[in-house]
Design a protein around this motif. Structure first.
Motif, PDB file in Angstrom:
ATOM      1  N   SER A   1       4.537   5.268  -9.948  1.00  0.00           N
ATOM      2  CA  SER A   1       4.000   6.751 -10.136  1.00  0.00           C
ATOM      3  C   SER A   1       5.155   7.796 -10.387  1.00  0.00           C
ATOM      4  CB  SER A   1       3.307   7.142  -9.175  1.00  0.00           C
ATOM      5  OG  SER A   1       2.334   6.103  -8.900  1.00  0.00           O
TER       6      SER A   1
ATOM      7  N   ASP B   1       0.866  -1.109  -0.123  1.00  0.00           N
ATOM      8  CA  ASP B   1      -0.160   0.106   0.011  1.00  0.00           C
ATOM      9  C   ASP B   1       0.751   1.249   0.052  1.00  0.00           C
ATOM     10  OD1 ASP B   1      -2.253  -1.585   0.017  1.00  0.00           O
ATOM     11  OD2 ASP B   1      -2.686  -1.224   2.166  1.00  0.00           O
TER      12      ASP B   1
ATOM     13  N   HIS C   1       0.828  -6.030  -9.966  1.00  0.00           N
ATOM     14  CA  HIS C   1      -0.283  -5.057  -9.814  1.00  0.00           C
ATOM     15  C   HIS C   1       0.222  -3.794  -9.231  1.00  0.00           C
ATOM     16  CE1 HIS C   1      -4.458  -3.601  -9.606  1.00  0.00           C
ATOM     17  NE2 HIS C   1      -4.172  -3.306  -8.317  1.00  0.00           N
ATOM     18  N   PHE C   2       0.102  -2.740  -9.833  1.00  0.00           N
ATOM     19  CA  PHE C   2       0.565  -1.574  -9.166  1.00  0.00           C
ATOM     20  C   PHE C   2      -0.419  -0.638  -9.286  1.00  0.00           C
ATOM     21  CE2 PHE C   2       4.996  -0.184  -8.291  1.00  0.00           C
ATOM     22  CZ  PHE C   2       4.731   0.694  -7.289  1.00  0.00           C
ATOM     23  N   LYS C   3      -0.933  -0.185  -8.309  1.00  0.00           N
ATOM     24  CA  LYS C   3      -2.027   1.022  -8.046  1.00  0.00           C
ATOM     25  C   LYS C   3      -1.243   2.272  -8.488  1.00  0.00           C
ATOM     26  CE  LYS C   3      -5.382   2.466  -5.471  1.00  0.00           C
ATOM     27  NZ  LYS C   3      -5.983   2.437  -4.011  1.00  0.00           N
ATOM     28  N   ASN C   4      -1.732   2.941  -9.229  1.00  0.00           N
ATOM     29  CA  ASN C   4      -1.214   4.151  -9.559  1.00  0.00           C
ATOM     30  C   ASN C   4      -1.629   5.465  -8.230  1.00  0.00           C
ATOM     31  OD1 ASN C   4       0.731   5.881 -10.844  1.00  0.00           O
ATOM     32  ND2 ASN C   4      -0.618   6.296 -12.591  1.00  0.00           N
ATOM     33  N   LYS C   5      -0.403   5.964  -7.811  1.00  0.00           N
ATOM     34  CA  LYS C   5      -0.768   6.679  -6.559  1.00  0.00           C
ATOM     35  C   LYS C   5      -0.915   8.203  -6.729  1.00  0.00           C
ATOM     36  CE  LYS C   5      -0.886   3.196  -3.469  1.00  0.00           C
ATOM     37  NZ  LYS C   5       0.292   2.418  -3.540  1.00  0.00           N
TER      38      LYS C   5
ATOM     39  N   PHE D   1       5.090   3.622  -4.421  1.00  0.00           N
ATOM     40  CA  PHE D   1       4.469   4.294  -5.471  1.00  0.00           C
ATOM     41  C   PHE D   1       5.612   4.485  -6.455  1.00  0.00           C
ATOM     42  CE2 PHE D   1       5.896   8.715  -4.566  1.00  0.00           C
ATOM     43  CZ  PHE D   1       6.070   8.618  -3.015  1.00  0.00           C
TER      44      PHE D   1
ATOM     45  N   LYS E   1      -1.991  11.385  -9.333  1.00  0.00           N
ATOM     46  CA  LYS E   1      -3.134  11.711 -10.372  1.00  0.00           C
ATOM     47  C   LYS E   1      -2.352  12.018 -11.756  1.00  0.00           C
ATOM     48  CE  LYS E   1      -6.452  14.148  -7.131  1.00  0.00           C
ATOM     49  NZ  LYS E   1      -6.635  15.636  -7.095  1.00  0.00           N
TER      50      LYS E   1
END
Lengths: 276, 330, 436, 251
Positions: free
Chosen positions: B140, B134, B194-198, B137, B200
């Protein structure tokens, strides 16, 4: 070849010490073999006292002075306090010169206004003595010196102030914040000297150095006089620990004062918040 | 496609072999978290870890190190001996190495800092893939999980084994000595991470976001929560500001000048001899840190001085998040 | 000698502020007391409302010299009150810490506080010049005992690894091995040298005898330090929970520290009291030394407390080596302090033999783990009345032995120092509401 | 050059700082080469009244203490407050938050005026203090540093930053990750994070950092589910005088 370690100072000799005021002392420093420091006016050195520490100190002598260089130190911290106890013949550690000073080449042919508040005279004296050097003086236009001090007792380089006052090729104006006995000259902050100046607005540059509060008002005053921002040069004070753009203490936004300064053209820093 | 691979259980043997020639630094557990440590027993190494408490910078820019030694009586300054023993950094995440590359830029351009650079000689980096948690980033800020820049060898994790890629000559020579531990394996493609973009917005052009953001309310809001304890700077792979001080050993002539990790979040950081501090307000300091990461300092390829390791978020007791602050600006 | 007035304000080389006051008028002793002038400190009142995790931190500050003893006793008290489980390893390590602290305190007292009197010196500083080897040895012994406390407790003064339920950080096996090696190869020989030294100075101790009641912990398994029943040379054993029936504290006007009494007008605690109760459990070398120094129970010369301290130093050195051997055989097991699933109300009493004698803590907790009531009974308080009683007999004894005033003053000071009183501890102050 | 004359004085304290100096052991002999110790009640019998540097331990907590400290200040050129009690009032000051008359009456009953006491104060609340060596107990390495600075003619500086700085440098796990409330983020460093390094929460014995963000501290502690009362108690443990002062300035 072994690269030189930037943090190791050279050991230099103190060849002359002179008490200037209650707080300020003058030092003449000889590097090993009498080598010239090779500084620009406005640059600084990191000075070490054995066992105490290191502090950035402005060089005060002319670029043309041979065999040694000069500085004036105000007793405000550990290093400067320890320097007060040193004697002629004692050693100091020196690193530098660092940063960028006044590019006198760019000032050739121009009128130069020098505005010095208090100890701000120390680096500016280097500039003054460089441009009024007999062989150099003719390269520049008018030389106008404005000097402000709290009281006349705090004047630095008194002997030189007198010569500047006497010389025909220097316009010298001086003021004190507070009148003490024996003073008959101007009383008031340094900005009070500016309105009376008659300047060739297109061919003048101003060099400013003084306590942090001074800059804002001097710049406002010079601007209202009609000088453009690119005609103004300021020398800034910051906590320069390493002198080589690493330690981060002197950083103002994206610039390191110890690298790009301490002397800046005002256009370069006017948009930097926190600079002045 | 076929490639060389090493089974997880053979890794300690491979490290043991490395240890005959090199000091090996690798992640090991410390309580609930991890640290980089010199390896005595290769069994302690963990390869599935999120982040260590401190980044690798501690080996090149230690929390405290002597810059100059001197003798009060002899009045001499001397450079201390700076060791650069051959070292393998094993099991390193790519953002971690990106942090070192940023430091290389900071200490190697302009005036060269030999105290740092000498320790960067004789280093070998062996990377490993990681599963972002979590806090990470990196993607990003322009560091995708498959970026292998700077590594000599890179290990890509498949279920129970790691694909071994030698990326430099040094890497190849090590891999050739590992032959007894390696096996041939075939693979289709790299595992999907899997990498959630943190953030914007992508990092390209992020510097411009700071134009006009000087008086943004986020600085004051964030500063209300901030202790100014300096943790975010200290655990950051790309923060390198330091303070310098002298010390004399009591009753001797031995003195030294050391540098110590410093933090721009601390009030005294900008204080000059007269007592004036130039970033007196807490929000000035909060803004300075964030701006330094994304606007003030960039490397030669215009990459920001943030590698997305997430340490400053993970370790902030006040729960301040650099990505939340950035998103407030975007 | 018919009229005499002695005042020794701020007795030096004792811990805390005390004044010796002796008045003799027309041959009659009208005053002979140790006035305790240390400002009162109100610890039990200050602890109220604090969480069980904070009790040891605060009570430790009763005294930096005895901080290990206070912390050990405090965590034990909390564990008893709240019903914590602790491991055998924790108990073993705590014992090591108690022994280290005992060594440290005894060595400090023997060499730095008491010895200068035996050498006719005002302090240890001139001894560094006249007896450099002895001073260096003492420093070396003290350093090692400090190192033991540092390694087990985190630091010697106000340790920071002791919490109710266990240790927040454990020593490594390498560290324990190092301690064992140093004890065997450095402390034992140094202790033997110290014994020879003390033997040669034996005639410097005044030959004054006054029998009193000696109280200390006692247990079947060992020379009791860490726990046990309360043992009296007069009345035998009492369980620790009934400590109040032993201590019976009372207020006297010349002291900010409370006094205590049991069967007689006063009783003594400390190294000599422990030796008188535990002589049979001394380890071999300590036993030999005790016998060679003629320290067989009941020893009733209070000045010999310093000698008893040396015997104990040797005993705990041997005991530490013994338990280190056992600990190193099983190895150090990684464990975190016990954390209770749920807190409940409770009261507990804990006691430990700290260097100066038996120390009691008693806490009552509410169901949120906050201190409602606290009481600490400290060795120096227990000894205070005994010191006064000693003085009452010592003054006539000195007159009978033709002591001049200077020698009397010095001897009185030596007496007070012999108890190694810890005045900071003694003025922790009781919450009177609790003793109603 | 003659050796500077140094005196140690103790007021209301646990004497841990005295012992801490004796625990310098081997360095002790070196220190004796550098200074003349003329007054150190716990270790020596001589009382010299001719001293230049006075180290003060303990809080000022009785009228007699006030008298004594003024006398010392008149004599000494340099006064150094040593340890939490002298520096910030320390643990003694917990009782300052109780009704003083009641406290005395609780303890002495009808004789409550027999042993007068006042609120436990830092030395600097009563006389000018030149330098401080914080901590409970004082860190003897810091003591050596300060002494070394004084002897080399340097202003002894103590850190202005928080314990976190030193704790991170040691790569300790953060105790908050174990749900333990630690005063580290708001406590002045210099102890090399002694307690967190040993797994124990920091109790703030070195005093609070100069630019304390007290509201942030509250937020964080609340996040970890401690009642306001418990938060306050931990704040008060060593810093009662400071927290009291702060609250007054907020009112």
């Amino acid at each position: 070849m072994e690269a030189k370690n930037i943090y190791v100072p050279e050991v230099a000799d103190i060849i002359k010490i002179e008490r200037m005021t209650e707080l300020e002392t003058f030092y003449d420093i000889k590097l090993p073999g009498g080598r010239d420091l090779g500084h620009e006016p406005g640059q600084f050195v990191e000075v070490s006292v054995f066992g105490i520490g290191e502090a950035p100190i402005s060089v005060s002598s002319s670029h043309f002075k041979k065999g040694s260089f000069e500085m004036v130190v105000r007793n405000v911290g550990n290093v400067t306090q320890a320097m007060q106890k040193l004697k002629v013949g004692d050693k100091l550690g020196i690193r530098g010169p660092f940063g960028h000073g006044f590019k006198t080449k760019d000032f050739e042919g121009k009128d130069i206004v020098i505005i010095a508040g208090g100890i701000g005279l120390v680096p500016l004296r280097s500039l003054i003595n460089t441009i009024i050097d007999p062989a150099e003086r003719k390269k520049y236009g008018r030389v106008i010196i404005l000097y402000g001090s709290k009281t006349k007792e705090e004047f630095l380089f008194r002997g030189e102030l007198e010569t500047w006052e006497k010389r025909d090729d220097i316009e010298y104006h001086v003021t004190v914040d507070r009148k003490t006995s024996g003073w008959n000259g101007n009383v008031g902050v340094i900005t009070t000297l500016i309105p009376g100046l008659k300047l060739d607005l297109h061919n003048t540059i101003a060099a400013i150095c003084g306590p942090p509060v001074m800059y804002k008002f001097v710049i406002l005053s010079l601007r209202s006089k009609g000088l453009k921002d690119n005609q103004l040069y300021v020398s800034l004070e910051r906590k320069m620990k390493c002198g080589v753009g690493k330690c981060g203490h002197c950083q103002i936004n994206n610039i390191y004062v110890c690298q790009e300064g301490p002397v800046f053209n005002y256009t370069y820093i006017e948009d930097l918040k926190e600079a002045i | 496609m076929s490639a060389k691979a090493i089974a997880r259980e053979k890794i300690p043997d491979a490290v043991l072999l490395l240890k005959t020639k090199y000091r090996v630094i690798a992640p090991v557990p410390k309580g609930k978290t991890f640290v980089f440590k010199k390896i005595d027993d290769p069994q302690e190494i963990v390869l599935d870890y999120n982040t260590t408490i401190l980044p690798l910078k501690k080996f090149f820019l230690p929390p405290r190190e002597v810059l100059v030694e001197y003798n009060l009586k002899k009045q001499e300054y001397r450079e201390p001996e700076i060791k650069s023993e051959p070292t393998v950094f094993f099991g390193i995440h790519n953002y971690e190495l990106q942090g070192i590359l940023r430091l290389d830029y900071a200490f190697g351009t302009g005036v060269k800092d030999e105290t740092y650079l000498k320790k960067r000689k004789n280093n070998i980096f062996i990377g490993v893939t990681y599963t972002p948690d979590d806090f990470h980033f990196a993607k990003s800020v322009g560091i995708p999980t498959d970026l292998k820049e700077g590594f000599d060898i890179f290990l890509t994790k498949y279920n129970s084994h790691y694909r071994v890629e030698a990326l430099t000559d040094k890497g190849k020579s090590i891999v050739s000595q590992w032959s007894e531990f390696l096996e041939e394996c075939s693979y289709d493609s790299d595992p999907v991470v899997h990498f959630k973009n943190k953030l914007k917005q992508s990092v390209a052009g992020i510097r411009e976001v700071f134009h006009g953001a000087y008086n943004h309310p986020v600085w004051k809001e964030t500063s209300k929560k901030c202790y100014s304890c300096g943790t975010c700077n200290l655990v950051c792979p790309t923060c390198y500001c330091f303070d310098v001080s002298d010390e004399v050993v009591l009753g001797t002539n031995r003195g030294s000048r050391s540098r110590r990790w410093d933090s721009c979040q601390i009030l005294g950081f900008t204080e000059v001899a007269g007592g004036e501090a130039f970033r007196e307000k807490r929000y000035d300091r909060v803004r300075h840190r964030m701006s330094r990461k994304f606007a003030y300092i960039m490397d030669d390829r215009d990459r920001p001085f943030c590698v997305g390791c997430g340490r400053c978020i993970r370790q902030c007791t006040a729960n301040i998040s650099i990505t939340d602050v950035m998103n407030a600006l975007l | 000698m018919n009229n005499l007035s002695i005042r020794v304000p701020y007795v030096t080389r004792v811990e805390g502020h005390g004044t010796i006051a002796v008045d003799l008028k027309e041959g009659k002793l009208i005053k002979s007391v140790l006035e305790i002038v240390e400002p009162p400190r109100y610890f039990e009142a200050m602890m109220k409302g604090y969480l069980y995790t904070d009790a040891a931190v605060i009570s430790s500050r009763i005294c930096g010299i005895c901080s290990v003893g206070h912390q050990i006793t405090s965590v034990k008290t909390t564990e008893k009150a709240l019903g914590f489980d602790i491991s055998d390893q924790t108990v073993t390590l705590r014992k090591l810490l108690v022994y280290g602290a005992t060594m440290q305190s005894h060595i400090l007292h023997i060499f730095f506080l008491a010895a200068p009197d035996l050498f006719n010196a005002p302090s240890v500083i001139p001894l560094a010049k006249t007896h450099p080897d002895t001073v260096k040895m003492a420093l070396r012994m003290k350093r090692l005992s400090n190192d033991i406390c540092d390694i087990i407790g985190g630091r010697t003064i106000h340790p920071n690894r002791l919490v109710p339920g266990g240790f927040t950080k454990l020593p490594t096996e390498e560290q324990l091995l190092w301690i064992k090696d140093k004890l065997e190869n450095q402390m034992v020989p140094d202790a033997k040298t110290s014994f020879e030294l003390l033997k040669s100075l034996a005639d410097k101790f005044p030959a004054f005898i006054r029998e009193t009641e000696y109280i200390g912990l006692k247990t079947d398994s060992e020379y009791a330090f860490y726990d046990g029943d309360i043992s009296s040379t007069d009345t035998g054993l009492t369980p620790e929970k009934d400590y109040m029936s032993i201590t019976n504290e009372f207020i006297v006007s010349h002291s900010t520290a409370k006094h205590a009494k049991h069967r007689r007008s006063s009783y003594a605690v400390g190294a000599l009291a422990r030796l008188n109760n535990n002589y049979g459990k001394l380890n071999p070398l300590a036993g030999e030394v005790a016998d060679a120094l003629g320290m067989k129970p009941i020893v009733a010369n209070p000045f010999l407390n310093t000698v008893a301290q040396l015997i104990e130093t040797i005993h705990v050195t041997e005991e530490s080596i013994k338990i280190l051997d056992a600990l190193l055989t099983t190895g150090i097991k990684a464990e975190r302090p016990f954390v209770p699933a749920k807190l409940h109300e409770g009261t507990g009493v804990g006691c430990t033999e700290v260097p100066r004698g038996i120390l009691f803590h008693e806490y009552t907790y509410d169901n949120k783990g906050r201190i409602v009531k606290a009481n600490c009974v400290i060795p120096t308080n227990q000894n205070a009345q005994n010191i006064d009683d000693d003085m009452k007999e010592l003054v006539p004894w000195m007159i009978a032995n033709n002591f001049d005033k200077d020698k009397m003053t010095l001897t009185l000071e030596m007496l007070v120092r012999a108890y190694d009183p810890c005045i900071s501890c003694s003025v922790h102050f009781l919450d009177v509401k609790y003793v109603e | 050059m003659s050796k500077p004359k140094v005196a140690f004085f103790d007021f209301t304290s646990c004497e841990g700082c005295q012992l801490s100096k004796l625990n310098l052991e081997n360095d002790l002999l070196d220190i004796l080469e550098l200074v003349d110790i003329v007054n150190f009640r716990e270790a020596i019998s001589d009382h010299g009244e001719d001293y230049e540097i006075a180290f003060i331990e303990g809080s000022i907590s009785t009228p007699h203490c006030v008298e004594r400290i003024h006398k010392i200040r008149r004599q000494a050129k340099i006064v150094i407050a040593l340890g939490s009690c002298a520096h910030i009032g320390g643990i003694n000051a917990i009782r300052n938050n109780m009704d003083q008359d009641e406290v005395r009456e609780t303890v002495y009953g009808n004789d409550k005026y027999l042993f007068p006491s006042i609120k436990a104060q830092a030395v600097s609340d009563v006389v000018k203090v030149d330098y401080v060596i914080p901590g409970c107990p004082m860190d003897n390495q810091e003591f050596k540093r300060v002494l070394s600075a004084l002897l080399t003619g340097k202003i002894p500086e103590i850190p202005e930053y928080s314990v976190c700085v030193e704790c991170k440098a040691k790569e300790n796990e953060c105790l908050y990750d174990y749900g333990i409330v630690c005063m580290g983020p708001i406590t002045r460093a210099g102890c090399r994070a002694a307690c967190p390094t040993n797994g124990h929460y920091c109790y703030g014995c070195r005093g609070l950092v100069p630019d304390l963000n007290k509201n942030a501290a509250k937020d964080v502690m609340e996040k970890y589910k401690l009642s306001i009362d418990q938060i306050k108690k931990r704040f008060y443990m060593f810093n009662t005088n400071y927290v009291n002062m702060e609250e007054k300035s907020y009112e």
